[in-house]
Design an enzyme around this catalytic site. Structure first.
Site, mmCIF file in Angstrom:
data_model
loop_
_atom_site.group_PDB
_atom_site.id
_atom_site.type_symbol
_atom_site.label_atom_id
_atom_site.label_comp_id
_atom_site.label_asym_id
_atom_site.label_seq_id
_atom_site.Cartn_x
_atom_site.Cartn_y
_atom_site.Cartn_z
ATOM 1 N N CYS A 117 0.802 -1.228 0.000
ATOM 2 C CA CYS A 117 0.000 0.000 0.000
ATOM 3 C C CYS A 117 0.834 1.276 0.000
ATOM 4 C CB CYS A 117 -0.955 0.012 1.196
ATOM 5 S SG CYS A 117 -2.226 -1.263 1.139
ATOM 6 N N HIS A 255 -3.342 7.346 3.431
ATOM 7 C CA HIS A 255 -3.784 6.124 2.766
ATOM 8 C C HIS A 255 -5.226 5.867 3.195
ATOM 9 C CE1 HIS A 255 -4.293 2.084 1.484
ATOM 10 N NE2 HIS A 255 -3.927 1.495 2.617
ATOM 11 N N ASN A 285 -10.567 1.293 -0.318
ATOM 12 C CA ASN A 285 -9.120 1.116 -0.197
ATOM 13 C C ASN A 285 -8.581 0.615 -1.536
ATOM 14 O OD1 ASN A 285 -6.509 0.122 0.303
ATOM 15 N ND2 ASN A 285 -7.006 -0.528 2.375
#
Length: 328
Positions: A117, A255, A285
Site C-alpha cells: 500500500c 492512505h 481502499n
C-alpha cells in the site's frame, strides 16, 4: 534528506466505469440494506472490467498527469511502477505501461517498486533521488491496483472495502517544490496480518494452490492495532525531520485504508478535518493507488495548491508505516 528544486508538476487518476454500491454488497452477503455502509463507512467503490487492466488504467492516469504537467510521453526520462499487486509477474507493470504510452522503442528505464500500500511513497522517494543525482529530469510515477480479483467474500471485512483504480504523478527537476522529509519503517513480526500467499515461487499453480491461498487474507484488527502503536511516534519524528509543525501542514493525504483508520488519525493526531483528504466512502481502499488518487483529488479540488505543504502518510502489509512531507 531534503530534496529541493524538484516539483510534482502533474497529477492524474483513473476510476473504472463500473461502480459497485454498498447496497449491492449487502445483497451479495445477505445483509440488510445499509448494513455495509453502517459497518464499514463505504458507500461505493469502483470495479475494473476485464478490459481495464492495471497497465491500461495506469496509462490513462499517466496521460492525465502529463496533460496537467504540460508534457508528453516522449519527454519522460524514467517510468516507475508502484503497484501493490502487479498485472503479471514478468515483465514489470512499468514495462507494460511504457509500451502503452508508445515508448516501446525508447529505451528509457521502466521498472517496478513494491511496498504494497505504500509503494507510491517509496517510488516517489526513488524518483527524487534519481533527479537529485542528475540521472533523470522528468519521471513518471504511477500506481494501479485491481483489488477486486483477489477478494475472499467469506471475509467481508476485507472484501467489502477494497476498490480498483489508478493514479500517477509527474516529478520534474526545478521549480519551487521539494520533498522535505521521508521515512519508512517495517515491523515484520506482524507480517501475517495481511497476506496474499499465491503468485510467487512458494505458492503457485505448478505446485498446487490450496483453497483461499489465491485470495487476500486480512486480520484488520491486528493490522490496525500494530499500525496505531507506531504511527504517532513515527509522525512526530517525520515532522521533526521536515521542521514542520502539524498545525503548519496545509493538506494531509492519508492512505484510505478504512473509514476507521482515517477518522482515528484525525482524532488522535489532532488533525483538522478540513485539511484531511477523506474520499474513502466513495472509492474504498485502492491499495497502492490510494494515496496518489487522494493526492490528485486534493490538487484538482483546490485543496492543495502551489507552495502548500502536504503530508502523505499511511500503513501497509508488512506491517510498515511510511510518510513523506512535500512542498507542492
Amino acid at each position: 534528506m531534503t530534496f529541493n528544486n524538484l516539483t510534482i508538476t502533474g497529477t492524474g487518476s483513473y476510476l473504472p466505469s463500473n461502480v459497485l454500491a454498498s447496497r449491492e454488497i449487502d445483497a451479495r452477503l445477505g445483509w440488510p440494506t445499509g448494513d455495509c455502509e453502517s459497518r464499514f463507512g463505504i458507500a461505493s467503490r469502483h470495479v475494473a472490467s476485464p478490459e481495464e487492466t492495471s497497465s491500461m488504467m495506469a496509462a490513462k492516469a499517466a496521460l492525465a498527469a502529463m496533460e496537467m504537467a504540460g508534457c508528453k510521453p516522449a519527454d519522460l526520462d524514467m517510468i516507475l511502477g508502484a503497484c501493490g499487486v502487479m498485472e503479471q509477474p514478468i515483465p514489470s507493470t512499468a514495462a507494460l505501461v511504457q509500451e502503452r504510452l508508445g515508448l516501446g522503442h525508447s529505451g528509457i528505464p521502466a521498472f517496478d517498486v513494491n511496498a504494497t500500500c505504500l509503494s507510491f511513497l517509496q517510488a516517489l522517494d526513488l524518483a527524487a533521488m534519481q533527479i537529485h543525482l542528475g540521472r533523470a529530469r522528468r519521471v513518471l510515477v504511477f500506481s494501479s491496483d485491481i483489488a477486486s480479483v483477489g477478494l475472499d467474500w467469506d471475509q467481508p471485512e476485507a472484501a467489502a472495502i477494497f476498490g480498483d483504480g489508478a493514479a500517477a504523478v509527474i516529478v520534474e527537476a526545478g521549480g519551487e517544490g521539494a520533498i522535505l522529509a521521508h521515512d519508512f519503517q517495517t515491523y515484520s513480526y506482524a507480517r501475517d496480518a495481511c497476506v496474499l500467499a499465491a503468485g510467487g515461487t512458494r505458492v503457485n499453480p505448478a505446485r498446487g494452490i490450496e483453497q483461499g491461498q489465491d485470495r487476500f487474507q486480512m486480520d484488520g484488527a491486528k493490522a490496525f492495532k500494530i499500525a496505531s502503536r507506531y504511527l504517532p511516534r513515527f509522525l512526530s519524528s517525520l515532522l521533526s525531520k521536515a521542521r514542520v509543525r502539524i498545525d503548519e501542514v496545509d493538506c494531509v493525504v492519508p492512505h484510505q485504508a478504512s473509514a476507521l483508520s482515517v477518522s482515528h488519525a484525525m482524532r488522535n493526531l489532532r488533525l483538522r478535518p478540513d485539511r484531511v483528504i477523506d474520499i474513502f466512502a466513495r472509492i474504498g481502499n485502492q491499495i497502492a493507488a490510494s494515496i496518489p488518487t487522494a493526492l490528485d483529488h486534493a490538487v484538482r479540488s483546490g485543496r492543495l495548491g502551489r507552495g502548500d505543504t502536504a503530508l502523505l502518510i499511511g500503513t501497509s502489509a508488512g506491517i510498515s508505516v511510511g510518510g513523506m512531507m512535500v512542498r507542492f
